[in-house]
Design an enzyme around this catalytic site. Structure first.
Site, mmCIF file in Angstrom:
data_model
loop_
_atom_site.group_PDB
_atom_site.id
_atom_site.type_symbol
_atom_site.label_atom_id
_atom_site.label_comp_id
_atom_site.label_asym_id
_atom_site.label_seq_id
_atom_site.Cartn_x
_atom_site.Cartn_y
_atom_site.Cartn_z
ATOM 1 N N TYR A 57 -0.226 -2.385 -12.066
ATOM 2 C CA TYR A 57 -1.680 -2.398 -12.298
ATOM 3 C C TYR A 57 -2.075 -1.879 -13.676
ATOM 4 O O TYR A 57 -3.171 -1.346 -13.838
ATOM 5 C CB TYR A 57 -2.418 -1.627 -11.181
ATOM 6 C CG TYR A 57 -2.042 -2.124 -9.805
ATOM 7 C CD1 TYR A 57 -2.543 -3.337 -9.340
ATOM 8 C CD2 TYR A 57 -1.168 -1.420 -9.006
ATOM 9 C CE1 TYR A 57 -2.180 -3.822 -8.099
ATOM 10 C CE2 TYR A 57 -0.789 -1.904 -7.754
ATOM 11 C CZ TYR A 57 -1.307 -3.105 -7.307
ATOM 12 O OH TYR A 57 -0.931 -3.584 -6.078
ATOM 13 N N GLY B 277 0.783 -1.240 0.000
ATOM 14 C CA GLY B 277 0.000 0.000 0.000
ATOM 15 C C GLY B 277 0.807 1.278 0.000
ATOM 16 O O GLY B 277 0.217 2.358 -0.060
ATOM 17 N N GLU C 206 4.915 -6.202 1.926
ATOM 18 C CA GLU C 206 4.538 -6.620 0.569
ATOM 19 C C GLU C 206 4.316 -5.439 -0.354
ATOM 20 O O GLU C 206 3.252 -5.316 -0.965
ATOM 21 C CB GLU C 206 3.227 -7.413 0.625
ATOM 22 C CG GLU C 206 3.274 -8.632 1.481
ATOM 23 C CD GLU C 206 1.919 -9.311 1.585
ATOM 24 O OE1 GLU C 206 0.884 -8.678 1.323
ATOM 25 O OE2 GLU C 206 1.903 -10.489 1.933
ATOM 26 N N CYS D 126 -14.299 1.581 -27.215
ATOM 27 C CA CYS D 126 -15.672 1.992 -27.453
ATOM 28 C C CYS D 126 -16.421 2.294 -26.153
ATOM 29 O O CYS D 126 -17.429 1.661 -25.832
ATOM 30 C CB CYS D 126 -16.372 0.880 -28.240
ATOM 31 S SG CYS D 126 -17.916 1.435 -28.933
#
Ligand SMILES: Cc1ncc(COP(=O)(O)O)c(C=O)c1O
Length: 346
Positions: free
Chosen positions: A304, A162, A204, A275
């Site tokens: 990401y 995070g 992490e 689209c």
């Protein structure tokens, strides 16, 4: 988070004992794969999974090391799609509902599980240390309680990831040492206060490691100027290779890569080619005059983006080029039209 990620890690001989296998709905075959490969820790997310892991471990004749993923009931004040430590979350065992204690008691009496620690992941892009400090306190109190009641030996603690990275100039990011010292200090003081031994600390960080490693390069194409409203510059990618702006309202800086020394001349909106009207990569950014063919660079696209990429509109996922010491090498090829039909029987 998945059998696919295990398979990728295995394909490059990543040491299995260093793998922490997460997921709120690990499939039986994924648990079997993880245990047969010898992953270091299964981070158990719910009570049902606890029984499954114990069963698979018993069948394999092993004792599996596990951690419990807990939800401490903390709001990390980030986007609702990337906050995970609150009670109303699909992830983890809640302390206040009693599920965490039930799971700990079960794990400690399970025949083939070794409960070595506790895990919490509060969410992503957390800019302050307060949520971590609160979480540490709650988790360590819980560990002490479980120690008293069930003899739990708290050997490992993970406050998850995070740590934020800077996407735009107006959101500077704390240095990693700021998070590290706040987390370490709170662990030390909570353990001292409760008279328990300090666990091994595991972190992490995802985005904080790889986010800045990649720059996405797009080519400008159609330009639509709506006088008094907005000027759209469409590029040859968009939400299929970076869904973050559409999914989380994420913001990016943009540069015209072949005009970086030119002065800012106009405000434009960088639109994708897919689209959906929501397929906007960067809204209202100040750039030099852009023409079709210019290269538009979006920094901080290493996390990401490609892992969340799709073939929406049957588009092709882009190539990845590694630039190192002035040398460039394609490390992932661009997809081809044949790739699109690869899985179909006709
Ligand atoms: C359990 C867990 N740990 C760590 C991370 C990494 O998060 P970040 O990239 O925000 O550091 C994630 C991301 O979703 C996660 O789910």
């Amino acid at each position: 988070m998945s059998g696919g990620e295990l398979a990728i890690a295995r394909s490059v001989d990543f040491p299995a004992e260093k793998v922490y296998f997460h997921g709120n709905n690990k499939l039986r075959e994924e648990i079997e794969l993880a245990l047969s490969w010898g992953v270091g820790r299964i981070v158990v997310d719910n009570i049902e999974e606890l029984s499954q892991v114990n069963e698979v471990a018993r069948e394999a004749g092993i004792t599996q090391r596990i951690m419990l993923r807990l939800t401490p009931g903390i709001d990390a004040h980030t986007h609702q799609h990337i906050t995970t430590g609150v009670i109303d979350s699909k992830f983890g065992l809640s302390i206040v509902t009693g599920h965490a204690e039930e799971a700990a008691a079960k794990a400690l009496s399970a025949s083939n599980l070794d409960l070595i620690g506790l895990h919490v992941h509060l969410g992503s892009l957390i800019f302050s240390v307060e949520p971590y400090q609160q979480a540490v306190k709650i988790i360590i109190q819980f560990a002490a309680q479980i120690g008293d009641r069930y003899g739990f030996d708290f050997r490992e603690f993970s406050p998850g990831g995070g740590f934020a990275v800077t996407y735009t100039r107006d959101t500077p990011t704390p240095d990693v040492t700021y998070y590290a010292s706040a987390i370490a200090d709170s662990i030390q003081s909570s353990c001292r206060q409760l008279g328990i031994q300090q666990p091994r600390l595991v972190v992490e960080p995802g985005r904080a490691i790889v986010g800045r490693a990649a720059i996405a390069i797009y080519r400008a194409g159609a330009i639509k100027d709506i006088p008094g409203v907005r000027k759209y510059v469409s590029v040859d990618g968009g939400m299929a290779d970076n869904i973050r702006p559409a999914l989380y309202g994420s913001r990016y800086e943009a540069l015209v890569a072949n005009r970086v020394r030119e002065a800012v001349a106009e405000q434009v909106t960088i639109a994708g080619k897919f689209c959906e009207s929501g397929d906007i990569l960067v809204k209202d950014v100040q750039l030099p005059n852009i023409a079709a063919g210019d290269l538009i660079a979006l920094p901080v696209c290493g996390a990401y983006c490609l892992p969340l990429a799709s073939n929406y509109n049957a588009s092709l996922r882009p190539a990845v080029v590694l630039v190192n010491d002035g040398k460039a090498r394609v490390i992932r090829r661009r997809e081809s039209y044949d790739d699109l039909m690869h899985c179909d029987f006709v």
